[in-house]
Design an enzyme around this catalytic site. Structure first.
Site, short mmCIF file in Angstrom:
data_model
loop_
_atom_site.label_atom_id
_atom_site.label_comp_id
_atom_site.label_asym_id
_atom_site.label_seq_id
_atom_site.Cartn_x
_atom_site.Cartn_y
_atom_site.Cartn_z
N GLU A 170 -7.38 55.99 23.16
CA GLU A 170 -7.80 57.38 22.98
C GLU A 170 -9.00 57.60 23.90
O GLU A 170 -8.88 58.16 24.98
CB GLU A 170 -8.15 57.68 21.52
N GLU A 192 -11.61 60.67 4.60
CA GLU A 192 -12.88 61.40 4.74
C GLU A 192 -12.74 62.55 5.73
O GLU A 192 -13.34 63.62 5.55
CB GLU A 192 -14.00 60.45 5.19
#
Length: 331
Positions: free
Chosen positions: A195, A25
């Site tokens: 992250e 996506e």
């Protein structure tokens, strides 16, 4: 050996490459949206500017979803987007891909997950090997998704699973059993960690979920013992440097932890993450590593080799591509 100019460009174009951290996506070719509705999707939106930085992960996620859900409303739309995406990868000399689709789209658009999976795989050209990963979010165990997630291990055509999205959310009790069943079924088990979450999330990924394929993992450097462990246990970090810069995980690419990780012996691969939002491709990543972080020809080659060495390609194919990289190093 330092690379620059035409020599750098020729080398990064010629070496066989992998993409092992890519969201379907988030890799929607933007020109498909622009061609569909140029008024709503202008040719050069602000967030695809080289200088744009996302204020945070939530803002990035909102832009991604606001664009992706407009296009991905059927299995056929997945096939159409992936056909364009995969053909472009071939033109960049990418040979092997691990890409995830957002499993919760099953709930959003009411399309069977196996139909989406088949549509993706039917778009793969013969020049490319693609493994499809099912990605899920940490708080996604809804009434609709529960039976689907619990049975992912039985989807023969699904190559692996991943946990992505808002990393700071707590790991819920339903998650480890799914990872265990999929690992026992021989699937690739990944996890986004390190992250926006710190080293504790990387420990969680390797100790609680049993993942040795960490998506990002770049904040592991905040814990030196963790870095030693990643190197010693042969964990693989699928790193996306330009994504980290755009999302301000680091103030700039020059501040990125990749050099420290590599020097400590941690195995890293290079990928693009979400090109829809970052306007990047794999060549941009390699160019930036050479030009802005000083990685040499041999080091760039090693990133590419790491992708093949830890792929699900058969042994003969791995040796072929690694040998081709080695040949280019001495040419």
């Amino acid at each position: 050996m330092a690379l620059e100019g035409d020599e750098l460009e020729a080398f990064i174009r010629r070496i066989p490459k992998t993409e092992t951290h890519l969201h379907i996506e988030g890799a929607l070719p933007y020109d498909l949206l622009h061609g569909m509705d140029s008024g709503r999707f202008p040719a050069n939106p602000h967030f695809r500017s080289p200088s744009y930085r996302y204020p945070g992960f939530v803002e990035f996620e909102n832009i991604l979803l606001d664009h992706a859900v407009v296009w991905f409303n059927s299995a056929e739309r997945y096939h159409e987007a992936c056909k364009v995406m995969f053909d472009r990868m071939v033109s960049l000399n990418i040979k092997y891909v691990e890409t995830s689709f957002h499993l919760h789209m099953i709930e959003f658009i009411g399309v069977d997950g196996r139909d989406i999976l088949s549509a993706i795989k039917s778009a793969v050209p013969k020049e490319l090997e693609v493994k499809v990963i099912g990605g899920m979010v940490r708080n996604g165990y809804s009434e609709k998704m529960q039976p689907i997630l619990d049975n992912l291990h039985s989807w023969e055509e699904l190559d692996g699973i991943d946990l992505h999205g808002q990393e700071w959310l707590e790991l819920e009790n339903w998650t480890p059993p799914i990872w265990e069943k999929c690992r026992e079924a021989g699937k690739i088990v990944k996890c986004h960690a390190g992250e926006f979450g710190g080293p504790n999330k990387v420990y969680e990924a390797i100790d609680t979920l049993g993942s040795r394929r960490i998506q990002h993992g770049v904040r592991s450097v905040e814990d030196k013992e963790l870095v030693k462990r990643l190197a010693g246990e042969g964990a693989v970090l699928d790193v996306c440097p330009l994504s980290n810069e755009k999302l301000q995980v680091f103030p700039s690419l020059e501040d990125h932890s990749l050099r420290e990780l590599v020097d400590a012996g941690v195995t890293c691969t290079i990928s693009t993450d979400d090109p829809l939002c970052f306007s990047n491709d794999i060549l941009d990543e390699y160019r930036a590593l050479a030009a802005r972080l000083g990685f040499t020809k041999a080091e760039l080659a090693q990133f590419a080799k790491n992708g093949f060495e830890h792929s699900r390609l058969d042994g003969e194919a791995k040796r072929k591509f690694i040998s081709e990289i080695d040949s280019l190093l001495v040419s």
